[in-house]
Design a protein around this motif. Structure first.
Motif, short mmCIF file in Angstrom:
data_model
loop_
_atom_site.label_atom_id
_atom_site.label_comp_id
_atom_site.label_asym_id
_atom_site.label_seq_id
_atom_site.Cartn_x
_atom_site.Cartn_y
_atom_site.Cartn_z
N ASN A 8 0.86 -1.18 0.00
CA ASN A 8 0.00 0.00 0.00
C ASN A 8 0.90 1.23 0.00
O ASN A 8 1.41 1.62 1.03
CB ASN A 8 -0.90 -0.02 1.23
N SER A 9 1.13 1.80 -1.17
CA SER A 9 2.03 2.96 -1.35
C SER A 9 3.42 2.66 -0.82
O SER A 9 4.06 3.52 -0.21
CB SER A 9 1.45 4.20 -0.68
N SER A 13 4.27 -4.05 3.00
CA SER A 13 4.53 -4.98 1.90
C SER A 13 4.48 -6.42 2.39
O SER A 13 5.06 -6.75 3.42
CB SER A 13 5.90 -4.71 1.30
N ASP A 41 -3.97 3.08 -4.43
CA ASP A 41 -2.56 3.15 -4.02
C ASP A 41 -1.92 1.79 -3.82
O ASP A 41 -0.74 1.70 -3.52
CB ASP A 41 -2.42 3.96 -2.73
N ASP A 43 -0.26 -1.63 -4.84
CA ASP A 43 0.50 -2.17 -5.96
C ASP A 43 0.58 -3.69 -5.83
O ASP A 43 0.86 -4.21 -4.76
CB ASP A 43 1.93 -1.61 -5.97
N GLU A 45 2.54 -6.90 -7.67
CA GLU A 45 3.63 -7.25 -8.60
C GLU A 45 3.93 -8.73 -8.47
O GLU A 45 4.15 -9.23 -7.36
CB GLU A 45 4.87 -6.43 -8.23
#
Length: 86
Positions: A8-9, A13, A41, A43, A45
């Protein structure tokens, strides 16, 4: 089953094992529901299962792959948090 790094931004993580990025995102949202900011916001991956992560065992750094960390868990449910990343 794949590994996804979700944050979140850049904060909170986590590497989550899931069947899709959407599943990893939904699981992440359930994990941090009390700290939720804007969903835009967040991400997601995809990361390789052979990516090494530094962990500290009894004060000494040890490198393990994401796959090894997941296999060491007692509970192999999918989706699941493999490791929290700083």
């Amino acid at each position: 089953m794949k590994y996804y790094k979700v944050s979140n931004s850049g904060l909170n993580s986590k590497v989550i094992v899931a069947y899709s990025g959407y599943e990893a995102l939904g699981f992440y949202l359930m994990e941090i529901d009390d700290q939720l900011g804007f969903v835009d916001d967040i991400d997601v991956e995809e990361v390789d299962a052979d990516e090494q992560v530094e962990i500290t065992y009894t004060g000494y750094p040890v490198f393990k792959t994401l796959k090894e960390l997941y296999q060491e868990k007692d509970f192999w449910a999918v989706p699941n948090v493999v490791v929290e990343v700083e």
